[in-house]
Design a protein around this motif. Structure first.
Motif, PDB file in Angstrom:
ATOM      1  N   LYS A   9       0.831  -1.204   0.000  1.00 50.40           N
ATOM      2  CA  LYS A   9       0.000   0.000   0.000  1.00 50.40           C
ATOM      3  C   LYS A   9       0.871   1.262   0.000  1.00 50.40           C
ATOM      4  O   LYS A   9       0.517   2.280  -0.602  1.00 50.40           O
ATOM      5  CB  LYS A   9      -0.928  -0.011   1.211  1.00 50.40           C
ATOM      6  CG  LYS A   9      -1.953   1.108   1.216  1.00 50.40           C
ATOM      7  CD  LYS A   9      -2.901   0.972   2.401  1.00 50.40           C
ATOM      8  CE  LYS A   9      -3.918   2.114   2.402  1.00 50.40           C
ATOM      9  NZ  LYS A   9      -4.862   2.006   3.561  1.00 50.40           N
ATOM     10  N   ALA A  10       2.025   1.200   0.668  1.00 50.37           N
ATOM     11  CA  ALA A  10       2.936   2.345   0.733  1.00 50.37           C
ATOM     12  C   ALA A  10       3.592   2.623  -0.614  1.00 50.37           C
ATOM     13  O   ALA A  10       4.055   3.747  -0.861  1.00 50.37           O
ATOM     14  CB  ALA A  10       4.003   2.101   1.789  1.00 50.37           C
ATOM     15  N   GLY A  11       3.633   1.609  -1.494  1.00 52.91           N
ATOM     16  CA  GLY A  11       4.204   1.827  -2.822  1.00 52.91           C
ATOM     17  C   GLY A  11       5.274   0.852  -3.243  1.00 52.91           C
ATOM     18  O   GLY A  11       5.756   0.902  -4.383  1.00 52.91           O
ATOM     19  N   ILE A  12       5.676  -0.057  -2.357  1.00 48.09           N
ATOM     20  CA  ILE A  12       6.641  -1.086  -2.751  1.00 48.09           C
ATOM     21  C   ILE A  12       5.967  -1.990  -3.787  1.00 48.09           C
ATOM     22  O   ILE A  12       4.869  -2.498  -3.553  1.00 48.09           O
ATOM     23  CB  ILE A  12       7.086  -1.933  -1.540  1.00 48.09           C
ATOM     24  CG1 ILE A  12       7.742  -1.069  -0.469  1.00 48.09           C
ATOM     25  CG2 ILE A  12       8.021  -3.053  -1.993  1.00 48.09           C
ATOM     26  CD1 ILE A  12       9.041  -0.443  -0.876  1.00 48.09           C
ATOM     27  N   ASN A  13       6.611  -2.178  -4.946  1.00 50.28           N
ATOM     28  CA  ASN A  13       6.005  -3.047  -5.969  1.00 50.28           C
ATOM     29  C   ASN A  13       6.908  -4.216  -6.376  1.00 50.28           C
ATOM     30  O   ASN A  13       6.550  -5.011  -7.240  1.00 50.28           O
ATOM     31  CB  ASN A  13       5.590  -2.235  -7.203  1.00 50.28           C
ATOM     32  CG  ASN A  13       6.712  -1.366  -7.742  1.00 50.28           C
ATOM     33  OD1 ASN A  13       7.888  -1.721  -7.670  1.00 50.28           O
ATOM     34  ND2 ASN A  13       6.356  -0.207  -8.290  1.00 50.28           N
ATOM     35  N   ARG A  14       8.076  -4.296  -5.736  1.00 48.53           N
ATOM     36  CA  ARG A  14       8.990  -5.405  -6.032  1.00 48.53           C
ATOM     37  C   ARG A  14       9.722  -5.777  -4.743  1.00 48.53           C
ATOM     38  O   ARG A  14      10.204  -4.901  -4.024  1.00 48.53           O
ATOM     39  CB  ARG A  14       9.990  -5.009  -7.121  1.00 48.53           C
ATOM     40  CG  ARG A  14      10.914  -6.140  -7.566  1.00 48.53           C
ATOM     41  CD  ARG A  14      11.821  -5.691  -8.718  1.00 48.53           C
ATOM     42  NE  ARG A  14      12.636  -6.792  -9.219  1.00 48.53           N
ATOM     43  CZ  ARG A  14      13.817  -7.143  -8.708  1.00 48.53           C
ATOM     44  NH1 ARG A  14      14.334  -6.453  -7.681  1.00 48.53           N
ATOM     45  NH2 ARG A  14      14.493  -8.155  -9.195  1.00 48.53           N
ATOM     46  N   VAL A  15       9.786  -7.071  -4.460  1.00 52.60           N
ATOM     47  CA  VAL A  15      10.461  -7.546  -3.251  1.00 52.60           C
ATOM     48  C   VAL A  15      11.523  -8.562  -3.637  1.00 52.60           C
ATOM     49  O   VAL A  15      11.312  -9.412  -4.509  1.00 52.60           O
ATOM     50  CB  VAL A  15       9.455  -8.181  -2.263  1.00 52.60           C
ATOM     51  CG1 VAL A  15      10.165  -8.955  -1.173  1.00 52.60           C
ATOM     52  CG2 VAL A  15       8.595  -7.106  -1.630  1.00 52.60           C
ATOM     53  N   SER A  16      12.688  -8.447  -2.996  1.00 51.63           N
ATOM     54  CA  SER A  16      13.773  -9.404  -3.198  1.00 51.63           C
ATOM     55  C   SER A  16      13.986 -10.149  -1.886  1.00 51.63           C
ATOM     56  O   SER A  16      14.374  -9.549  -0.881  1.00 51.63           O
ATOM     57  CB  SER A  16      15.050  -8.671  -3.611  1.00 51.63           C
ATOM     58  OG  SER A  16      16.112  -9.580  -3.835  1.00 51.63           O
ATOM     59  N   ILE A  17      13.701 -11.443  -1.896  1.00 53.19           N
ATOM     60  CA  ILE A  17      13.725 -12.244  -0.665  1.00 53.19           C
ATOM     61  C   ILE A  17      15.029 -13.036  -0.556  1.00 53.19           C
ATOM     62  O   ILE A  17      15.383 -13.798  -1.457  1.00 53.19           O
ATOM     63  CB  ILE A  17      12.521 -13.209  -0.617  1.00 53.19           C
ATOM     64  CG1 ILE A  17      11.211 -12.428  -0.763  1.00 53.19           C
ATOM     65  CG2 ILE A  17      12.520 -13.991   0.693  1.00 53.19           C
ATOM     66  CD1 ILE A  17       9.980 -13.314  -0.815  1.00 53.19           C
ATOM     67  N   GLY A  18      15.720 -12.854   0.556  1.00 53.34           N
ATOM     68  CA  GLY A  18      16.993 -13.549   0.780  1.00 53.34           C
ATOM     69  C   GLY A  18      16.785 -14.961   1.281  1.00 53.34           C
ATOM     70  O   GLY A  18      16.976 -15.249   2.466  1.00 53.34           O
ATOM     71  N   VAL A  19      16.405 -15.848   0.390  1.00 51.30           N
ATOM     72  CA  VAL A  19      16.132 -17.241   0.755  1.00 51.30           C
ATOM     73  C   VAL A  19      17.431 -17.999   1.010  1.00 51.30           C
ATOM     74  O   VAL A  19      17.589 -18.694   2.006  1.00 51.30           O
ATOM     75  CB  VAL A  19      15.318 -17.938  -0.359  1.00 51.30           C
ATOM     76  CG1 VAL A  19      15.164 -19.421  -0.065  1.00 51.30           C
ATOM     77  CG2 VAL A  19      13.957 -17.283  -0.511  1.00 51.30           C
ATOM     78  N   GLN A  20      18.368 -17.905   0.075  1.00 53.78           N
ATOM     79  CA  GLN A  20      19.691 -18.566   0.075  1.00 53.78           C
ATOM     80  C   GLN A  20      19.599 -20.080  -0.106  1.00 53.78           C
ATOM     81  O   GLN A  20      20.304 -20.648  -0.904  1.00 53.78           O
ATOM     82  CB  GLN A  20      20.508 -18.226   1.330  1.00 53.78           C
ATOM     83  CG  GLN A  20      20.536 -16.756   1.733  1.00 53.78           C
ATOM     84  CD  GLN A  20      20.776 -15.769   0.596  1.00 53.78           C
ATOM     85  OE1 GLN A  20      21.054 -16.134  -0.529  1.00 53.78           O
ATOM     86  NE2 GLN A  20      20.631 -14.490   0.891  1.00 53.78           N
ATOM     87  N   SER A  21      18.735 -20.762   0.630  1.00 53.58           N
ATOM     88  CA  SER A  21      18.522 -22.199   0.437  1.00 53.58           C
ATOM     89  C   SER A  21      17.177 -22.562   1.065  1.00 53.58           C
ATOM     90  O   SER A  21      16.658 -21.831   1.909  1.00 53.58           O
ATOM     91  CB  SER A  21      19.643 -23.006   1.102  1.00 53.58           C
ATOM     92  OG  SER A  21      19.378 -24.406   1.016  1.00 53.58           O
ATOM     93  N   PHE A  22      16.630 -23.690   0.622  1.00 56.04           N
ATOM     94  CA  PHE A  22      15.384 -24.177   1.217  1.00 56.04           C
ATOM     95  C   PHE A  22      15.638 -25.324   2.182  1.00 56.04           C
ATOM     96  O   PHE A  22      14.698 -25.883   2.746  1.00 56.04           O
ATOM     97  CB  PHE A  22      14.426 -24.643   0.113  1.00 56.04           C
ATOM     98  CG  PHE A  22      13.876 -23.521  -0.726  1.00 56.04           C
ATOM     99  CD1 PHE A  22      12.802 -22.772  -0.287  1.00 56.04           C
ATOM    100  CD2 PHE A  22      14.458 -23.204  -1.943  1.00 56.04           C
ATOM    101  CE1 PHE A  22      12.294 -21.731  -1.058  1.00 56.04           C
ATOM    102  CE2 PHE A  22      13.956 -22.167  -2.727  1.00 56.04           C
ATOM    103  CZ  PHE A  22      12.882 -21.421  -2.278  1.00 56.04           C
TER     104      PHE A  22
END
Length: 395
Positions: free
Chosen positions: A130-143
């Motif tokens: 809602k604030a305006g973030i439209n892309r997220v990069s998630i630091g998964v590294q491994s599952f």
């Protein structure tokens, strides 16, 4: 050796402009991390840090840069760290509103926020969107829990999967950061990570080879990593799986579906400009007759104090010597698998192509660069030996 470059920079047009915002805190410092991140030690507020004080410092920092970029439009924003998702949704909204009030953003500006799975909550992420973030990069590294534990991560595999599902519901674009060449990682385990990542069908994936960076815990106490041959086999396997799934490798470590490349990172690789605000942030700003780089105070407390007591938090502001520009440009542009148009060199450095003509000839003879004169593009061999290729342009 390259031809002597002119001492004078002359830009006929300024490059695209981006904004980078650094958030310096995280819940735990990872043993491989050499970024400017600081573990939260005291519960100053609900987020574990003085959020309002830092936001105030960021806004003041941006204002100090405005005279250098009057009239220029910002094409992308990237909020990195650290763990920016530790910010409250209200704090993020306040920050982005302040930015919109001060700079001219192009319509549908790409606004990326880095996030770690352990800090992802559904309601909070709805607020970020809602604030305006439209892309997220998630630091998964491994599952895989065993690998995550070896990497010092605070989340587990199930939490990573849940975080991706939440992000996919709220944001236009999602990137997953993963690593390979992990401690004791096998070809089979690496394949399982890729296949799990692909199952979410995110439009963008980043794969980084774990390296032991100086001044990190792993550098002093190195884990048992796969051999170079094993890492090469893992990479080739990853590349094959990603290609078959419809992802194009457009940069050394980045893969995207069609038209889903990260605009902000492309601006870096094409030698564009970026304002850098926040603790330890770096910036690059061009003028008609010079190109400059800046560095801010690194420690969060020193940074905030500087913004509260002085006009700025700069610890370095310098003009890049013309003789260094060819290497700086090629260091970035050669990371792109499709390269850049040859005339981009002069457009972004203000120097004639003759400044790199000897290097281009040498790289072509070694089959590291494509011979197409209209494109500065690495060959598959050049991509494999990228460091060697880049060094050719080091004056």
């Amino acid at each position: 050796m390259l031809n002597s470059s002119p001492n004078k920079v002359s830009l006929t047009a300024l490059p695209p402009l981006a904004l980078y915002i650094h958030f310096p805190w995280c819940e735990k410092k990872c043993p491989y991390c050499d970024f400017n991140s600081h573990q939260i030690k005291e519960r100053v507020s609900k987020g574990g840090f003085d959020e309002q004080r830092y936001i105030n410092a960021l806004i003041a920092d941006l204002e100090t840069e405005l005279p250098n970029v009057w009239g220029r439009q910002v094409h992308s924003i990237f909020i990195g760290g650290g763990t920016p998702s530790l910010l409250s949704a209200e704090g993020m909204d306040q920050l982005l509103c302040a930015i919109r009030a001060r700079v001219n953003l192009e319509p549908d500006t790409e606004i990326t926020m880095e996030a770690n799975p352990g800090s992802i909550e559904a309601d909070k992420f709805a607020g970020f969107a809602k604030a305006g973030i439209n892309r997220v990069s998630i630091g998964v590294q491994s599952f895989q829990d065993e690998q995550l534990k070896a990497l010092g991560r605070i989340h587990n595999g199930d939490e990573a999967k849940r975080a991706i599902e939440i992000a996919m519901k709220h944001f236009k674009s999602v990137n997953l950061d993963l690593m390979y060449g992990l401690p004791k990682q096998t070809l089979k385990a690496a394949k399982a990570d890729v296949e799990t990542a692909l199952s979410f069908k995110t439009p963008h994936l980043s794969f980084y080879n774990l390296t032991l960076e100086p001044n990190t815990y792993f550098a002093n106490f190195p884990p048992q990593l796969p051999s170079d041959d094993e890492v090469d086999a893992i990479f080739e396997q990853n590349l094959d799986l990603l290609t078959k799934a419809g992802y194009q490798r457009y940069e050394v470590s980045a893969y995207a579906k069609k038209n889903q490349e990260c605009k902000h990172n492309l601006n870096y690789w094409r030698f564009g400009d970026y304002i850098g605000i926040g603790a330890g942030a770096h910036g690059k700003i061009s003028f008609p007759d010079k190109i400059t780089r800046q560095v801010r105070e690194r420690h969060p407390e020193s940074y905030m104090q500087a913004m509260e007591t002085k006009d700025n938090a700069l610890i370095e502001s310098r003009e890049i010597p013309a003789k260094d520009l060819p290497f700086e440009f090629m260091l970035n542009a050669l990371r792109l698998t499709n390269g850049v148009a040859t005339n981009t060199f002069s457009e972004r450095t203000g120097l004639p192509l003759s400044a790199i003509s000897q290097g281009l000839l040498e790289a072509s003879k070694k089959q590291l660069l494509d011979e197409n004169p209209s494109q500065l593009k690495v060959t598959p061999l050049g991509l494999r030996y990228l460091n060697n290729l880049q060094e050719i342009f080091l004056d």
